[in-house]
Each structure stands twice: as structure tokens, then as C-alpha cells.
Design a protein around this motif. Sequence first.
Motif, PDB file in Angstrom:
ATOM      1  N   ARG A 174       0.860  -1.182   0.000  1.00  0.00           N
ATOM      2  CA  ARG A 174       0.000   0.000   0.000  1.00  0.00           C
ATOM      3  C   ARG A 174       0.893   1.228   0.000  1.00  0.00           C
ATOM      4  N   HIS A 175       0.341   2.332  -0.466  1.00  0.00           N
ATOM      5  CA  HIS A 175       1.087   3.583  -0.501  1.00  0.00           C
ATOM      6  C   HIS A 175       0.669   4.438   0.688  1.00  0.00           C
ATOM      7  N   ASP A 176       1.658   4.822   1.503  1.00  0.00           N
ATOM      8  CA  ASP A 176       1.401   5.689   2.656  1.00  0.00           C
ATOM      9  C   ASP A 176       1.765   7.118   2.234  1.00  0.00           C
ATOM     10  N   ALA A 177       0.762   7.865   1.759  1.00  0.00           N
ATOM     11  CA  ALA A 177       1.017   9.193   1.192  1.00  0.00           C
ATOM     12  C   ALA A 177       1.559  10.144   2.253  1.00  0.00           C
ATOM     13  N   SER A 178       1.143   9.953   3.494  1.00  0.00           N
ATOM     14  CA  SER A 178       1.589  10.872   4.551  1.00  0.00           C
ATOM     15  C   SER A 178       3.096  10.760   4.786  1.00  0.00           C
ATOM     16  N   ALA A 238       8.426  -4.058   5.040  1.00  0.00           N
ATOM     17  CA  ALA A 238       9.419  -3.010   4.799  1.00  0.00           C
ATOM     18  C   ALA A 238       8.714  -1.757   4.301  1.00  0.00           C
ATOM     19  N   ARG A 239       9.291  -0.626   4.647  1.00  0.00           N
ATOM     20  CA  ARG A 239       8.801   0.663   4.134  1.00  0.00           C
ATOM     21  C   ARG A 239       9.848   1.183   3.156  1.00  0.00           C
ATOM     22  N   ILE A 240       9.402   1.458   1.953  1.00  0.00           N
ATOM     23  CA  ILE A 240      10.315   1.860   0.878  1.00  0.00           C
ATOM     24  C   ILE A 240       9.927   3.270   0.441  1.00  0.00           C
ATOM     25  N   ASP A 241      10.937   4.126   0.297  1.00  0.00           N
ATOM     26  CA  ASP A 241      10.664   5.497  -0.154  1.00  0.00           C
ATOM     27  C   ASP A 241       9.921   5.477  -1.477  1.00  0.00           C
ATOM     28  N   CYS A 242       8.769   6.149  -1.514  1.00  0.00           N
ATOM     29  CA  CYS A 242       8.127   6.398  -2.812  1.00  0.00           C
ATOM     30  C   CYS A 242       7.149   7.559  -2.652  1.00  0.00           C
ATOM     31  N   ALA A 243       7.494   8.636  -3.320  1.00  0.00           N
ATOM     32  CA  ALA A 243       6.702   9.859  -3.185  1.00  0.00           C
ATOM     33  C   ALA A 243       5.315   9.683  -3.798  1.00  0.00           C
ATOM     34  N   ALA A 272      -3.107  -3.556  -1.280  1.00  0.00           N
ATOM     35  CA  ALA A 272      -3.939  -3.799  -0.094  1.00  0.00           C
ATOM     36  C   ALA A 272      -5.077  -2.799   0.039  1.00  0.00           C
ATOM     37  N   GLU A 273      -4.966  -1.651  -0.630  1.00  0.00           N
ATOM     38  CA  GLU A 273      -5.979  -0.614  -0.420  1.00  0.00           C
ATOM     39  C   GLU A 273      -7.131  -0.799  -1.404  1.00  0.00           C
TER      40      GLU A 273
END
Length: 552
Positions: free
Chosen positions: A475-479, A523-528, A551-552
Motif C-alpha cells: 500500500r502507498h502511505d502518502a503521509s 518493509a517501508r520503501i521510499d516512494c513519493a 492492499a488498499e
Amino acid sequence: MIPDSSSGWRTLLLLLGGSVLFFASAACAQPAPGPAGKPQPGIDVLDYDFHLSLADTTDRIEGTATVRLRVTTDTLTAVRLDLVGPPAEGGDTGMAVSTVSEEGSDVPYRHTDNILRIAPTAGLSAGQTHTFRIRYAGVPADGLIIGTNRHGDRTFFGDNWPNRARHWLPVEDHLSDKATAEFRVTAPAQYEVVSNGALVSDSTTGDTRTTHWRTDVPLPTKVMIIGVADFAVDTVATVDGVPVQSWVYPEDREAGFKDLGQAPPILRFFEENLGPYPYEKLANVQSTTRYGGMENAAAIFYSEEAVADGQDSTPLLAHEIAHQWYGNTVTEADWPHLWLSEGFATYLTALYLEHARGPAALTKFMSDARQTVAQFHAENPDTPLVDTTFSDPNQLLTSNPYQKGAWVLHMLRHEVGTATFWDGLRAYYDRYRNENASTRDFRRVMEDVSGQDLAGFFSQWTRRAGHPVIEGTWRHDASADECVVTLRQTQDTAPFRVPVDVGLTNERQRTTTLVMRDRETQARIDCARAPSSVTLDPFTRLLGTFSIERAE
Ligand SMILES: [Zn+2]
């Protein structure tokens, strides 16, 4: 060796890019009787000298074998050699021994249950060297295939793998006992004779012709052969002093010379990357072998249809030529280590295709091989790569030593790095040249060359069945400008320790490697920005099955 399609090897068609290379040959002969996978105790054969007489009027062969051997134990009462005799229930086949002698004197022997027991009256003791001369004759039930080729012409082809030399030669018929060998073949004058090693002499007297080949490189019996037929012979090239020849039936001259003539660049690639070619020449021979291809030392036999079908045989040639280094010269210590022969030949084919046709050819090859491995594992969930539970080497002819063996090498390459991997292959060849090696021996060489501890890698991939089944979500965590990737190994068995490449794609793909040690990894991977897609193992580097969804 590459099995024939008739043995259920449809998956190899996939592996070789879908081209149909294999055809059903004559019905398979029966497996050799006797202790198929075991060496005879207490002897080390040093040299074989075979004189064979062949005829057109009969399939009976007459042989004299001079066997020089060393006794390695004090507890031996008789030297035991494998030689299939006439069947107990009667029949026309099998070899009958007429005399055994040493230095001109008869030596007592007994030939029962397909074992020739030679018991010198003075006894046997460790360290002694004996040279026994064995005269025998009979119709081979197998091993030397006497019959007609696809044009109806008479031919004679040795086809020994794995332990069928004993049908026509008195030998220690186990791959752990390697010996130098020569063949003197007397046959009707119209035939050409090809064999291992270098041509010593070739002379015709009246209507018979005697051809003498000798190799000074010790060979396992599985690749010790003769081929006798009406051949057209083409010397294609000389590569680093090694003559490269094509031997085909005259009727197949055009297609056969074209097909087998592709050998020189393959030989050159392996010489440059693995070390010197081990033998006196390389003959590629059209034959009646039951296999798609059989890597007989310095005289490789190919199925007669594969050579003449007009289709590209590059993968088949690469596989069998690679065996000249691995399988023939560095020979697996025993049958459970068959992947050191077949996995190497399979992966070196992939590496040649990568070299000759580009990285996409390697990826396609490995991707197809992975499907085959997964299919085999689904049907045989408890069979590891090094399988010690077999009773007959033929049972080991599954995708395990071939495609899974290739995959273990592919992953090892990424574990140690490509340059170190090639260094390791060369060092392994150098250290075990003309000898036998086990999986542990290979591991030690790779550890020495890489400076890495590879015990876990080898244990996981060679002693344990299966591979990871990896299911992921993202999933993308925009925050946080991050992608959160969760991977889980869902196979029934314990987690594997594996590096998993995660590819994130927007305009272009970038890759992060997550090392999984446990059932689940996050894992958390940098992605703007949210990627347009996320994939697992985008470069086809890990043996496993993969799925990932958003997942979203
Ligand atoms: Zn092979």
C-alpha cells in the motif's frame, strides 16, 4: 545427457524454448540387472584396452578386454567386474567368458549373476597391480545398440548411461572409478569407427578394417563408447588446437553438417570461461542413442532425428558440450550428486544463450525452468535435489538434477556475484579435473573463492525439498511518502532465508531487495507517488512462486 521425449520429458521442450528436439526412439531396453548404482569393492581400474570384432552377418561380438587395476584392500578374495552374462532363463543374448589370463597364464574365474569374479591363486593384497586379459563373446542385450538407423542402414552405437557398459564390456561400471581406455575395432571395411580420444591408426585389410582410438584422459564408463556406421565426416574447425568434427549419416549430410557445425562458437565460449577443453578432439555424432543427446567423452552422440530435422540444435549442443567439463572431466562422486553433471550442463546452456542471444534468452530459459521445478515439486513434495533414496540411477532422471540444479547455480551466481561465480566454476574444474566431486566439494570451492559461508545456502537448496511460496501486499502511505510492502511465505514447511527483489514501477522500474528470514517481513520503501505496479522477483533471480496485490 538429455532424455528422450518418450520418457515423459515434455517439460524439456519448454526448457529449450519450445523447439521439438526429441523423438521417440526404439523401445527402451530393460535396465541392467545387478547392483545398478553401486561400485565393486576393493579395486581401482587404471586402464582398459578393448579389442572388439563386429560383423554384418551376426550381432555376436567377440571381445578381448585387457584390464589393468590396482587392489585397494587386503580383504579381497576375488576381483569383481560387471559383465552381463546369458540370462538364467536362457536366451540368445549376454556375454560368455572363454578365458581369463594374466601374463599368459590362465587365472581361475567364475561368471555368475552378471559378475565376473577373478581369483588369482596367489591371492590379492592391497597395493598390487594386476593386468587381466578377458576373452568373451556374445550378443549384447543392451549397451552396444546393434541395428539399423533411420535410413535402414546397419549401425553399432555404444549407449552406456548410466550403467549399461556392462552389457558389452567387462568393467567396473560405476562413475566413481575412472580409467583411461582404448578401443581397437575390427569391422567390415565399409564402416567408419568413432570413439573417445585420438585416432591412433586406421587400416584396411581385404574386406575388414581395424580402427584404433585411445584416450589418455581417465573416463567413467558411462561415457566410454564406439560408434560404427557409414558416416560422412566434416572437420568443421580447429578451436585452440582442438579439431571439431561432425559425423553424420551420408543421407543426412546437408542438414546434419549444418546443425552440428554450430559447435565451434560454443566450444570457444566454454574454453574461454571454464578452462581448457579436456580431450583430444570434439566429434559431434549422429547416432541411434536412446537419448536426445548423450555426452560421451570427445564423441558426443545425438539422436538421429535431432540432427536431421532442420531445427536449431544450439541448446542441445551447448548442453552436451558443457558436459565435457562437468560430468565427464569433473564427475559427480555418486548418483545422488547427479545435479553436478546435469544442473551444470543445463545452466551452462542458459549462460551460453545469454552470451549469444542476450539477457532475455537467459530470463526466458530460467522462467520456463522454474515452472517445471514448481510442477515437479507439486507432484513430489519431499524430494530434495541431492536424493539418496533411489535404487536405480534412472529414477533420478527428473527435473530435479536438471532444472532445479540449474536454478541453484543461478541463485548461487547472485549470492556470490557473476565474476566470482565464473571464478568458482573454473576453480572447481581445476581442482577436481579427472576426478570425482560431491556437492560438499563444490560448496567448499565456492566458499574458498568467494570468502563467504555458503553452508546455509547449500543446505537449503540441495538437502531440503521445495522452495518458498511468497505472497505479498503493498500500500502507498502518502503521509510518509512510503510504500509499505508485506511479504509472507505461505508454504507448509519452515521459512526459507531468501533475498526477494521488489520492483516498483512508475515511468521506470526501481528495485529493492528484502531479505526474508522469517515467515513474514514488512518493509517501508521510499516512494513519493504511488507506483503503477509492484512486482516480486522482476529479474527472475529466485526459485519460488510469487504473487502480490495492492492492499488498499
Ligand atoms: Zn545432460
